[in-house]
Design a protein around this motif. Structure first.
Motif, PDB file in Angstrom:
ATOM      1  N   GLY A 310       0.799  -1.205   0.000  1.00 38.49           N
ATOM      2  CA  GLY A 310       0.000   0.000   0.000  1.00 38.49           C
ATOM      3  C   GLY A 310       0.834   1.259   0.000  1.00 38.49           C
ATOM      4  N   LEU A 311       0.198   2.368   0.439  1.00 38.64           N
ATOM      5  CA  LEU A 311       0.880   3.660   0.463  1.00 38.64           C
ATOM      6  C   LEU A 311       2.086   3.631   1.385  1.00 38.64           C
ATOM      7  CD1 LEU A 311      -2.247   5.988   0.522  1.00 38.64           C
ATOM      8  CD2 LEU A 311      -0.663   5.641  -1.377  1.00 38.64           C
ATOM      9  N   SER A 312       1.965   2.942   2.498  1.00 38.73           N
ATOM     10  CA  SER A 312       3.123   2.643   3.346  1.00 38.73           C
ATOM     11  C   SER A 312       2.845   1.351   4.078  1.00 38.73           C
ATOM     12  CB  SER A 312       3.418   3.792   4.325  1.00 38.73           C
ATOM     13  OG  SER A 312       2.359   3.964   5.247  1.00 38.73           O
ATOM     14  N   ASP A 313       3.858   0.507   4.203  1.00 37.33           N
ATOM     15  CA  ASP A 313       3.758  -0.795   4.858  1.00 37.33           C
ATOM     16  C   ASP A 313       4.672  -0.834   6.069  1.00 37.33           C
ATOM     17  OD1 ASP A 313       2.161  -1.494   2.763  1.00 37.33           O
ATOM     18  OD2 ASP A 313       3.271  -3.288   2.196  1.00 37.33           O
ATOM     19  N   LEU A 314       4.413  -1.780   6.949  1.00 40.60           N
ATOM     20  CA  LEU A 314       5.318  -2.038   8.065  1.00 40.60           C
ATOM     21  C   LEU A 314       6.295  -3.148   7.682  1.00 40.60           C
ATOM     22  CD1 LEU A 314       3.052  -1.853  11.245  1.00 40.60           C
ATOM     23  CD2 LEU A 314       4.257  -0.035  10.014  1.00 40.60           C
ATOM     24  N   TYR A 315       7.550  -2.958   8.097  1.00 43.20           N
ATOM     25  CA  TYR A 315       8.627  -3.906   7.834  1.00 43.20           C
ATOM     26  C   TYR A 315       9.333  -4.229   9.142  1.00 43.20           C
ATOM     27  CZ  TYR A 315       8.156  -2.883   2.843  1.00 43.20           C
ATOM     28  OH  TYR A 315       7.681  -2.759   1.562  1.00 43.20           O
ATOM     29  N   ARG A 340      -2.558   2.943   4.452  1.00 40.93           N
ATOM     30  CA  ARG A 340      -1.378   3.371   5.204  1.00 40.93           C
ATOM     31  C   ARG A 340      -1.270   2.567   6.498  1.00 40.93           C
ATOM     32  NH1 ARG A 340      -2.578   9.596   6.104  1.00 40.93           N
ATOM     33  NH2 ARG A 340      -4.669   8.735   6.412  1.00 40.93           N
ATOM     34  N   GLU A 341      -0.199   1.845   6.658  1.00 39.94           N
ATOM     35  CA  GLU A 341       0.180   1.273   7.947  1.00 39.94           C
ATOM     36  C   GLU A 341       1.470   1.966   8.356  1.00 39.94           C
ATOM     37  OE1 GLU A 341      -2.991  -0.558   6.846  1.00 39.94           O
ATOM     38  OE2 GLU A 341      -1.267  -0.976   5.569  1.00 39.94           O
ATOM     39  N   SER A 356      -3.299   2.853  11.239  1.00 38.53           N
ATOM     40  CA  SER A 356      -3.691   2.388   9.908  1.00 38.53           C
ATOM     41  C   SER A 356      -5.001   3.051   9.494  1.00 38.53           C
ATOM     42  CB  SER A 356      -3.867   0.868   9.899  1.00 38.53           C
ATOM     43  OG  SER A 356      -4.451   0.425   8.680  1.00 38.53           O
ATOM     44  N   ASP A 357      -5.122   3.320   8.195  1.00 35.12           N
ATOM     45  CA  ASP A 357      -6.429   3.680   7.650  1.00 35.12           C
ATOM     46  C   ASP A 357      -6.932   2.598   6.697  1.00 35.12           C
ATOM     47  OD1 ASP A 357      -4.960   4.015   5.328  1.00 35.12           O
ATOM     48  OD2 ASP A 357      -5.371   6.146   5.101  1.00 35.12           O
ATOM     49  N   GLY A 358      -6.190   1.519   6.552  1.00 35.87           N
ATOM     50  CA  GLY A 358      -6.606   0.412   5.701  1.00 35.87           C
ATOM     51  C   GLY A 358      -7.465  -0.591   6.445  1.00 35.87           C
TER      52      GLY A 358
END
Length: 656
Positions: A310-315, A340-341, A356-358
């Motif tokens: 997505g727009l930003s992921d967690l890693y 966004r996460e 998150s907004d996902g």
């Protein structure tokens, strides 16, 4: 009153444009588009508004007006312009704009309308997106959030200003946070939201307040953005977010945009020094918002690097004993969505909190918690109100021992763009979704309650999980996970056993009523000495049903054994069987599953076609290597004889 511009948008979207104010002459829409394209949303917004007020309408204008508010966290104002887009140019709306419209509607409290908009989003993406899948499975998400709510008592920390304060973190008895309060120089502002850049500050907790605010020591703060920190347990190492700025040089990507990077600093003589850039940063994407596991061995962060969902992921990345790093790993589809996460935090007991907004929430960014398990982190759960609201809520931290924590929000009633709130947790969160399966076992003819009936719970692969016996009222009960498939079998001497599939949804503490009726059977079992659930292959002393390598064709030696099964089924027309094909572990899990499915289908086809057995009497499927008879799992050192025990076909009696 429109919600304030939020510094949050800068960090959650991972795009930071570093420019200085200029006095260039505006050229209406072309000039606005140029500002928009370089993320100078406030400059663009002023022009778009003026054009719209003069009566000009277009899908592009309404999209960009909505986006200029959406990307700055002003979702109420975004909803106004997405509404105009929807009313006048619905045919020009992509699926992403239906999602943004739904999110913005939530900020106004219009949840029913938001859900209807999500229905359209779902139709457009055809449930292929994680966000759509979550919405489909969690239609009762507001009820779930309400059930979770009320577990925190909030307080103002007394440290907020008219600017932005957010990203608190624990450090050696103090709280470190980010604020734009120190740079009110008009010529050094961020075009995204026309606010000063951010520095790191430290403060001391005093009851529910933060006092003794001061800039963090050392060489960390620069004239650009510094934000979101994480500290090792000894307090001597800090990870932090900064613009792509080091050694006095500001770097940009190929489009001229300055993004975010992670840095590490050491405490030297009570000051932060020895600052180094982390090796997995890039000039072409952002890496930001660090979080550490309690032992410091894993670093979590957010990024929009290629290959994400997505727009930003967690890693997550391993931090080795020598201070070097492993290879960053995306945390996968359980955690990440197409949205966004961001802003991860790992508590001292290993729970992952993030914004998150996902995942489904109340509006904007919500805070979620995911607990660690044997197979990674579990499905995230919304932490509920009052931490979450219709606005953006993020940068949540919690000491699980003292139950004291902090988070930031741009909700109405605060002092600045983003404000920090403290809280005390007064009740434990529900961190995993559980349901119950209850039912009564009765005689199908007399409706007599059947006490002392054995009831067995299987997972979807028919692995036995647990077994109970009905009480005097014929009642049984199991506790199960949400969003899973199970099989329940009822068995009692003198009755035909019954199996039923149960599919749980994602609804906390829901009770599934699953009654079972058992029919009186003949004396078949007594006559031939078998029970429901027995393996006919063992009773008939069949040799293993072998297949050639990578084949599902019935071999001549297997035909001999299958003829014995056919003979038994012809002799006892009441017999029904479930064929379960298994493999050993010597191939990939997915390959073995496909192979066993083919072999199960081939076996069923042979019995029906060659034996003339009614296909209604036979069910079956492949189980791959999921139900091994021994410890010969992937990589184990086993003999051929040991592996052979797992390459088997079972013919399970399912009714009398």
């Amino acid at each position: 009153m429109a919600m304030k511009n939020s510094t949050l948008a800068i960090f959650t979207f991972m795009l930071l444009v570093i420019t200085f104010s200029s006095s260039g002459q505006e050229k209406r829409l072309n000039s606005a588009d140029e500002s928009f394209d370089r993320y100078a949303y406030i400059d663009a917004q002023k022009i778009y508004l003026k054009v719209a007020q003069e009566g000009y309408q277009s899908a592009d204008l309404f999209k960009k007006l909505g986006d200029s508010y959406y990307f700055n966290g002003d979702l109420k104002s975004a909803a106004t312009w997405y509404e105009e887009l929807y009313k006048n140019f619905e045919q020009d709306m992509s699926s992403e704009y239906f999602f943004r419209y739904a999110q913005s509607l939530k900020s106004t409290g219009a949840y029913e309308k938001a859900d209807r908009t999500m229905e359209v989003f779902n139709e457009k993406v055809q449930s292929k997106e994680r966000r759509a899948e979550l919405f489909t499975k969690e239609r009762n998400y507001l009820d779930m959030i309400e059930m979770q709510s009320g577990r925190f008592l909030l307080s103002d920390v007394g440290v907020n200003s008219s600017f932005s304060e957010f990203a608190p973190s624990f450090h050696d008895g103090s709280i470190v946070f980010s604020s734009s309060r120190s740079k009110p120089i008009k010529k050094v502002i961020h075009e995204w939201n026309e606010r000063p850049f951010l520095d790191l500050f430290t403060a001391m907790p005093d009851n529910k307040k933060l006092i003794e605010v001061a800039k963090i020591s050392g060489k960390v703060n620069t004239k650009f953005h510094e934000s979101s920190t994480a500290f090792t347990s000894d307090g001597k190492t800090m990870y932090f977010t900064r613009n792509n700025y080091s050694d006095g040089r500001l770097k940009k990507d190929e489009n001229g945009t300055t993004l975010l990077k992670l840095f590490r600093a050491k405490m030297v003589n009570n000051k932060w020094d020895d600052i180094e850039e982390l090796p997995f940063n890039s000039d072409e994407y952002s890496v930001a918002h660090p979080a550490l596991s309690a032992d410091g061995s894993k670093l979590f962060f957010a990024s929009d690097m290629p290959g994400g969902k997505g727009l930003s992921d967690l890693y997550v990345v391993d931090v080795k004993e020598d201070g070097s790093f492993g290879t960053p790993q995306n945390m996968g589809g359980v955690i990440n969505t197409e949205g966004r996460e961001t802003f991860p935090y790992v508590s001292n007991i290993g729970r992952l909190y993030f914004a998150s907004d996902g995942h489904l929430g109340l509006g904007g960014l919500d805070v979620f918690v995911s607990v660690p398990g044997d197979n990674g982190f579990a499905k995230p759960v919304n932490v509920g109100e009052p931490v979450n609201s219709k606005s953006d809520d993020f940068t949540f931290i919690l000491n699980e021992e003292t139950k004291i924590g902090y988070f930031a929000s741009n909700r109405p009633g605060g002092m600045g763009d983003d404000d920090i709130y403290s809280f005390v947790q007064i009740e434990e969160l529900i961190t995993t979704c559980k349901q119950t399966v209850v039912g009564v076992i009765t005689d199908s003819k007399s409706t007599e309650l059947l006490a002392n009936t054995k009831v067995t719970l299987f997972d979807e692969k028919m692995k036995e999980l647990t077994e109970v016996v009905t009480d005097d009222s014929g009642r049984y009960q199991f506790t199960v996970d949400c969003d899973k498939t199970y099989v329940i079998r009822g068995a009692k001497d003198g009755y035909k056993s019954t199996e039923i599939e149960v599919v749980t949804d994602y609804q906390f503490e829901y009770e599934n009523e699953v009654p079972l009726q058992l029919s009186s059977g003949s004396d078949l079992l007594k006559r031939i000495g078998v029970m429901v659930g027995d393996d006919l292959a063992k009773l008939l002393k069949l040799q293993p049903i072998y297949f050639d390598l990578d084949k599902a064709v019935i071999r001549p030696d297997a035909e001999i054994e299958l003829q014995k099964v056919i003979s038994a089924m012809k002799q006892y027309p009441e017999l029904q069987v479930d064929i379960r094909s298994h493999t050993d572990s010597r191939a990939s899990d997915s390959y073995n599953m496909r192979l066993s499915e083919r072999r199960a289908k081939s076996t069923i086809k042979y019995i029906v076609d060659k034996g003339g057995v009614d296909k209604e009497r036979i069910t079956g499927r492949g189980y791959g290597e999921s139900n091994l008879m021994n410890d010969c799992s992937n990589g184990a050192s086993c003999t051929e004889a040991q592996h052979e025990l797992n390459r088997r076909s079972e013919f399970i009696i399912i009714v009398k």
